[in-house]
Design a protein around this motif. Sequence first.
Motif, PDB file in Angstrom:
ATOM      1  N   GLY A 210       0.851  -1.197   0.000  1.00 38.35           N
ATOM      2  CA  GLY A 210       0.000   0.000   0.000  1.00 38.35           C
ATOM      3  C   GLY A 210       0.880   1.237   0.000  1.00 38.35           C
ATOM      4  O   GLY A 210       1.983   1.201   0.539  1.00 38.35           O
ATOM      5  N   GLU A 211       0.357   2.316  -0.601  1.00 42.89           N
ATOM      6  CA  GLU A 211       1.143   3.558  -0.640  1.00 42.89           C
ATOM      7  C   GLU A 211       0.819   4.430   0.573  1.00 42.89           C
ATOM      8  O   GLU A 211       1.584   4.513   1.515  1.00 42.89           O
ATOM      9  CB  GLU A 211       0.867   4.318  -1.945  1.00 42.89           C
ATOM     10  N   GLN A 212      -0.362   5.076   0.556  1.00 45.58           N
ATOM     11  CA  GLN A 212      -0.745   5.945   1.677  1.00 45.58           C
ATOM     12  C   GLN A 212      -1.220   5.138   2.885  1.00 45.58           C
ATOM     13  O   GLN A 212      -0.977   5.511   4.019  1.00 45.58           O
ATOM     14  CB  GLN A 212      -1.848   6.931   1.243  1.00 45.58           C
ATOM     15  N   SER A 213      -1.949   4.064   2.595  1.00 43.01           N
ATOM     16  CA  SER A 213      -2.374   3.171   3.677  1.00 43.01           C
ATOM     17  C   SER A 213      -2.305   1.741   3.153  1.00 43.01           C
ATOM     18  O   SER A 213      -2.254   1.532   1.933  1.00 43.01           O
ATOM     19  CB  SER A 213      -3.793   3.517   4.146  1.00 43.01           C
ATOM     20  N   MET A 214      -2.283   0.790   4.064  1.00 40.49           N
ATOM     21  CA  MET A 214      -2.121  -0.595   3.594  1.00 40.49           C
ATOM     22  C   MET A 214      -3.392  -1.092   2.915  1.00 40.49           C
ATOM     23  O   MET A 214      -4.511  -0.739   3.304  1.00 40.49           O
ATOM     24  CB  MET A 214      -1.717  -1.537   4.732  1.00 40.49           C
ATOM     25  N   ASN A 215      -3.227  -1.889   1.880  1.00 39.04           N
ATOM     26  CA  ASN A 215      -4.402  -2.442   1.212  1.00 39.04           C
ATOM     27  C   ASN A 215      -4.270  -3.944   0.940  1.00 39.04           C
ATOM     28  O   ASN A 215      -5.204  -4.581   0.493  1.00 39.04           O
ATOM     29  CB  ASN A 215      -4.725  -1.688  -0.082  1.00 39.04           C
ATOM     30  N   ALA A 216      -3.084  -4.498   1.203  1.00 41.70           N
ATOM     31  CA  ALA A 216      -2.918  -5.938   0.959  1.00 41.70           C
ATOM     32  C   ALA A 216      -1.707  -6.460   1.715  1.00 41.70           C
ATOM     33  O   ALA A 216      -0.856  -5.683   2.164  1.00 41.70           O
ATOM     34  CB  ALA A 216      -2.743  -6.193  -0.534  1.00 41.70           C
ATOM     35  N   LEU A 217      -1.658  -7.765   1.846  1.00 41.96           N
ATOM     36  CA  LEU A 217      -0.495  -8.419   2.456  1.00 41.96           C
ATOM     37  C   LEU A 217       0.096  -9.397   1.462  1.00 41.96           C
ATOM     38  O   LEU A 217      -0.635 -10.027   0.685  1.00 41.96           O
ATOM     39  CB  LEU A 217      -0.920  -9.190   3.708  1.00 41.96           C
ATOM     40  N   LYS A 218       1.404  -9.505   1.511  1.00 36.04           N
ATOM     41  CA  LYS A 218       2.068 -10.546   0.738  1.00 36.04           C
ATOM     42  C   LYS A 218       2.341 -11.691   1.698  1.00 36.04           C
ATOM     43  O   LYS A 218       2.930 -11.479   2.771  1.00 36.04           O
ATOM     44  CB  LYS A 218       3.355  -9.994   0.144  1.00 36.04           C
ATOM     45  N   LEU A 219       1.912 -12.873   1.317  1.00 35.91           N
ATOM     46  CA  LEU A 219       1.998 -14.030   2.213  1.00 35.91           C
ATOM     47  C   LEU A 219       2.868 -15.121   1.597  1.00 35.91           C
ATOM     48  O   LEU A 219       2.976 -15.222   0.368  1.00 35.91           O
ATOM     49  CB  LEU A 219       0.589 -14.598   2.453  1.00 35.91           C
ATOM     50  N   ARG A 220       3.467 -15.925   2.484  1.00 32.02           N
ATOM     51  CA  ARG A 220       4.201 -17.096   1.992  1.00 32.02           C
ATOM     52  C   ARG A 220       3.763 -18.317   2.783  1.00 32.02           C
ATOM     53  O   ARG A 220       3.791 -18.303   4.030  1.00 32.02           O
ATOM     54  CB  ARG A 220       5.700 -16.898   2.162  1.00 32.02           C
ATOM     55  N   ASN A 221       3.363 -19.344   2.052  1.00 27.33           N
ATOM     56  CA  ASN A 221       3.022 -20.603   2.701  1.00 27.33           C
ATOM     57  C   ASN A 221       4.324 -21.313   3.072  1.00 27.33           C
ATOM     58  O   ASN A 221       5.159 -21.562   2.204  1.00 27.33           O
ATOM     59  CB  ASN A 221       2.171 -21.479   1.755  1.00 27.33           C
ATOM     60  N   GLY A 225       6.067 -22.985   0.128  1.00 33.12           N
ATOM     61  CA  GLY A 225       6.909 -21.881  -0.355  1.00 33.12           C
ATOM     62  C   GLY A 225       6.158 -20.941  -1.287  1.00 33.12           C
ATOM     63  O   GLY A 225       6.688 -19.928  -1.747  1.00 33.12           O
ATOM     64  N   GLU A 226       4.904 -21.268  -1.553  1.00 32.10           N
ATOM     65  CA  GLU A 226       4.113 -20.464  -2.498  1.00 32.10           C
ATOM     66  C   GLU A 226       3.824 -19.071  -1.925  1.00 32.10           C
ATOM     67  O   GLU A 226       3.464 -18.923  -0.760  1.00 32.10           O
ATOM     68  CB  GLU A 226       2.784 -21.202  -2.747  1.00 32.10           C
ATOM     69  N   GLU A 227       3.986 -18.048  -2.771  1.00 32.23           N
ATOM     70  CA  GLU A 227       3.712 -16.674  -2.331  1.00 32.23           C
ATOM     71  C   GLU A 227       2.423 -16.179  -2.971  1.00 32.23           C
ATOM     72  O   GLU A 227       2.100 -16.553  -4.093  1.00 32.23           O
ATOM     73  CB  GLU A 227       4.884 -15.766  -2.718  1.00 32.23           C
ATOM     74  N   SER A 228       1.696 -15.348  -2.223  1.00 29.52           N
ATOM     75  CA  SER A 228       0.438 -14.829  -2.767  1.00 29.52           C
ATOM     76  C   SER A 228       0.167 -13.452  -2.172  1.00 29.52           C
ATOM     77  O   SER A 228       0.793 -13.057  -1.185  1.00 29.52           O
ATOM     78  CB  SER A 228      -0.722 -15.770  -2.399  1.00 29.52           C
ATOM     79  N   GLU A 229      -0.761 -12.735  -2.803  1.00 29.19           N
ATOM     80  CA  GLU A 229      -1.189 -11.443  -2.255  1.00 29.19           C
ATOM     81  C   GLU A 229      -2.659 -11.540  -1.890  1.00 29.19           C
ATOM     82  O   GLU A 229      -3.432 -12.190  -2.598  1.00 29.19           O
ATOM     83  CB  GLU A 229      -0.997 -10.341  -3.297  1.00 29.19           C
ATOM     84  N   MET A 230      -3.025 -10.901  -0.800  1.00 35.41           N
ATOM     85  CA  MET A 230      -4.415 -10.952  -0.362  1.00 35.41           C
ATOM     86  C   MET A 230      -4.816  -9.559   0.121  1.00 35.41           C
ATOM     87  O   MET A 230      -4.046  -8.923   0.862  1.00 35.41           O
ATOM     88  CB  MET A 230      -4.543 -11.969   0.772  1.00 35.41           C
ATOM     89  N   ALA A 231      -5.972  -9.094  -0.324  1.00 29.95           N
ATOM     90  CA  ALA A 231      -6.411  -7.736   0.035  1.00 29.95           C
ATOM     91  C   ALA A 231      -6.912  -7.697   1.481  1.00 29.95           C
ATOM     92  O   ALA A 231      -7.659  -8.585   1.917  1.00 29.95           O
ATOM     93  CB  ALA A 231      -7.516  -7.296  -0.912  1.00 29.95           C
ATOM     94  N   PHE A 232      -6.467  -6.680   2.221  1.00 31.62           N
ATOM     95  CA  PHE A 232      -6.958  -6.437   3.584  1.00 31.62           C
ATOM     96  C   PHE A 232      -7.029  -4.928   3.806  1.00 31.62           C
ATOM     97  O   PHE A 232      -6.244  -4.179   3.233  1.00 31.62           O
ATOM     98  CB  PHE A 232      -5.990  -7.022   4.628  1.00 31.62           C
TER      99      PHE A 232
END
Length: 309
Positions: A210-221, A225-232
């Motif tokens: 996120g730029e001004q405020s957070m809008n997502a997280l980058k996650l790793r299983n 080892g799989e990486e993903s993005e999820m909106a929060f």
Amino acid sequence: MSDIHQVVIVGSGPAGYTAAIYAARAQLSPIIYEGSVTAGGALMNTTEVENFPGFPAGVMGPDLMDSMRAQAEKFGAKLITDDIIEMDLSGEIKVLKDGSGNELRAKAVILATGSAYKEIGLENEKRLSGRGVSWCATCDGFFYRQKTVAVVGGGDSAMEEANFLTRFADKVVVIHRREALRASKIMADRAHANPKIEFIWNTEVIDVLGEQSMNALKLRNLQTGEESEMAFDGLFVAIGHLPRSELLIGQVDLDLEGYVKVDERSTRTNLKGVFACGDLVDHTYRQAITAAGTGCEAALDAERFLAGH
Ligand code: NAP
């Protein structure tokens, strides 16, 4: 403030206030530095405390602290809502300096500065702190009405945060790095039974986006080892605490994790006349009632020390 005080207590919370109650009743006229922003300690940021003995219907954390504070004051403890910013604890007379520039001298010092929230340690976690990233649901939960938020952690704190957030948020996702919670059964069961709470297991947060405020997280299983993005809309970090011992480095002996070392079974540090209690010392139990118990011990240890001098 040029007098030599019997005992100065640094830090409030259950340990500091209990030490103040005992020291005041022992006629030691304690001065307690409560902290300018942290007065009352961690319980000021909690909601209902269900396990403090004597309150079968539960008690709100801030109310419990207000009562302990009032009890200390009733017996003559002098409460100062300021920080100690410098200490020299090595000599027979301890010298402390507060945030307003006052210098105090004391024969005994009780350290009860507690612990602070632990951070994940990501650069963007810091950058977006207060802009979507928080460590305190009771402080910031209100801003997440009808939103989707993540809670990181698997202990009682994370379960408490998650449950509390369901008052506001539509969905709360607990992200935990293992497959089993560390939380107590009662707290875990409550979270599992809450229809607004979902769990993502074996997963760590590797970035906050996120730029001004957070809008997502980058996650790793952590299994694949799989990486993903999820909106929060928000991230609440509830992964434990670290002792607030920065001021004590080079003064009293600390262990590798920064907790003050004491001569078991007592609250005596390696310096004569310096005692430590509460979360600043405790790796293991970290409960309001155990902190209060060690606050009592510290006051008794200080009283005996002063009587012997
Ligand atoms: P905790 O029990 O130490 O749990 C910390 C959790 O965060 C653990 O699940 C840990 O994972 C996870 N964690 C730690 N570092 C992490 C990292 N860098 N990244 C991702 N996850 C991380 O801490 P707590 O929940 O704050 O509880 C502390 C003490 O206070 C406990 O004794 C608890 O019972 C007590 N407490 C009680 C209540 C209550 O009774 N109402 C409420 C709050 C706290 P692992 O499990 O993999 O280690």
